[in-house]
Design an enzyme around this catalytic site. Structure first.
Site, short mmCIF file in Angstrom:
data_model
loop_
_atom_site.label_atom_id
_atom_site.label_comp_id
_atom_site.label_asym_id
_atom_site.label_seq_id
_atom_site.Cartn_x
_atom_site.Cartn_y
_atom_site.Cartn_z
N TYR A 181 -25.13 19.80 -12.79
CA TYR A 181 -25.33 20.83 -11.76
C TYR A 181 -25.90 22.10 -12.38
O TYR A 181 -26.74 22.78 -11.78
CB TYR A 181 -24.04 21.11 -10.99
CG TYR A 181 -23.17 22.19 -11.57
CD1 TYR A 181 -23.40 23.53 -11.28
CD2 TYR A 181 -22.10 21.87 -12.41
CE1 TYR A 181 -22.60 24.52 -11.81
CE2 TYR A 181 -21.31 22.86 -12.95
CZ TYR A 181 -21.56 24.19 -12.65
OH TYR A 181 -20.78 25.17 -13.18
N ILE A 240 -22.16 35.64 -10.34
CA ILE A 240 -20.82 35.65 -9.74
C ILE A 240 -20.14 34.36 -10.15
O ILE A 240 -20.49 33.28 -9.69
CB ILE A 240 -20.89 35.76 -8.20
CG1 ILE A 240 -21.72 36.98 -7.78
CG2 ILE A 240 -19.48 35.84 -7.62
CD1 ILE A 240 -21.18 38.30 -8.24
N ILE A 267 -24.78 32.32 -8.20
CA ILE A 267 -23.42 32.25 -7.65
C ILE A 267 -22.83 30.89 -7.96
O ILE A 267 -23.35 29.86 -7.53
CB ILE A 267 -23.42 32.52 -6.14
CG1 ILE A 267 -24.07 33.87 -5.83
CG2 ILE A 267 -22.00 32.47 -5.58
CD1 ILE A 267 -24.44 34.05 -4.38
N ASP A 268 -21.75 30.90 -8.72
CA ASP A 268 -21.07 29.64 -9.10
C ASP A 268 -19.58 29.96 -9.17
O ASP A 268 -19.01 30.07 -10.25
CB ASP A 268 -21.61 29.14 -10.44
CG ASP A 268 -21.02 27.79 -10.83
OD1 ASP A 268 -20.49 27.10 -9.95
OD2 ASP A 268 -21.09 27.44 -12.02
N ALA A 269 -18.97 30.14 -8.01
CA ALA A 269 -17.61 30.67 -7.93
C ALA A 269 -16.68 29.65 -7.29
O ALA A 269 -16.63 29.51 -6.07
CB ALA A 269 -17.60 31.98 -7.12
#
Length: 267
Positions: A53, A73, A145-147
């Site tokens: 990913y 993030i 963004i990977d939160a």
């Protein structure tokens, strides 16, 4: 101790739960108390992106290949931040990570460097973009963004308000990249709607092969459109440069976005 079919080399707890680091067959992985990997790293090649990913998130380089002011993030093991520092000498990163203990293991077990180009803030990503968007605009040409936590994606970083604040901080010719979990259909559809509404449907989705992740790309309103021939050539060049599967990403983007691909790409 063995867990997730590998050797546990670190285990700790904080207010959010358990943090585990497991080595298996030359790969180090970060877990938050479940089998799902939050980050992974090749022990023999720590600066190379390993997770499928994370590799797919770099497909955005086909559209924006010289990131300079990046907001991230979510840190996880820091593998994406480390890759960007390693590959882009002029890139400066601002990272917001909710858990201070995650930053500690990114430093101690994943080799996240101390670098003057990297600034890390411990806190809520949604709160950061809300506060920052009230006093500044167009500060970042790339937002990543990977939160996630052990339960999935935090709702605070998937709302329409959050994406609207991100759009304020994003340069008009910038790119937002987000890691989504496609198997949670309701959450995915809601986030996709929120993102599309804020960015006027200027977005593409890239399902990660053999994984449940779907990577979303949202484009600033003045980002220059590339022609398909130009993108094919760039994908081949980037593949040689970074050893990532850019031609496959381009093929999958076209295949999975038949109704909007030509809005983003010049025919």
């Amino acid at each position: 101790m063995y867990k997730y079919e590998g050797l546990v080399v670190h285990q700790s707890h904080d207010d959010e739960g358990i943090i585990e680091i497991v080595d298996k067959e030359g790969v180090r992985a970060l877990h938050f108390g479940s089998h799902a990997r939050q980050s992974s790293m090749l022990l023999a090649e720590p600066d190379r992106l390993h997770s499928l990913y994370a590799r797919a998130m770099m497909a955005g380089l086909m559209f924006h290949d010289t990131p300079r002011e990046v907001l991230m993030i979510g840190l996880g093991g820091g593998t994406i931040a480390k890759f960007m520092l390693h590959q882009f000498a002029d890139c400066r990163l601002k990272v917001v990570e909710f858990r201070g203990s995650v930053l500690k293991v990114a430093r101690s077990h994943f080799g996240l460097p101390f670098d003057p180009r990297l600034k890390i803030k411990i806190g809520c990503g949604a709160q950061h973009v809300r506060q920052a968007s009230q006093v500044q605009s167009e500060q970042h040409d790339l937002i990543v963004i990977d939160a996630y936590d052990h339960d999935g994606m935090a709702p605070e970083v998937s709302s329409e308000t959050f994406f609207d604040n991100c759009r304020t901080l994003l340069a008009k010719n910038g790119l937002l990249v987000i890691n989504l979990w496609g198997t949670d259909k309701d959450m995915f559809q809601q986030v996709a709607w929120n993102l599309g509404h804020v960015f006027d449907r200027r977005m593409l989705f890239l399902p990660v092969r053999n994984r449940g992740n779907v990577i979303g790309f949202a484009f600033g309103e003045t980002m220059a459109k590339s022609g398909i021939k130009q993108l094919i050539d760039k994908a081949k060049h980037l593949e040689q440069l970074y050893q990532l599967e850019f031609p496959t990403y381009l093929l999958d983007l076209k295949r999975h976005n038949p109704n909007v691909f030509n809005r983003i790409i010049k025919s």
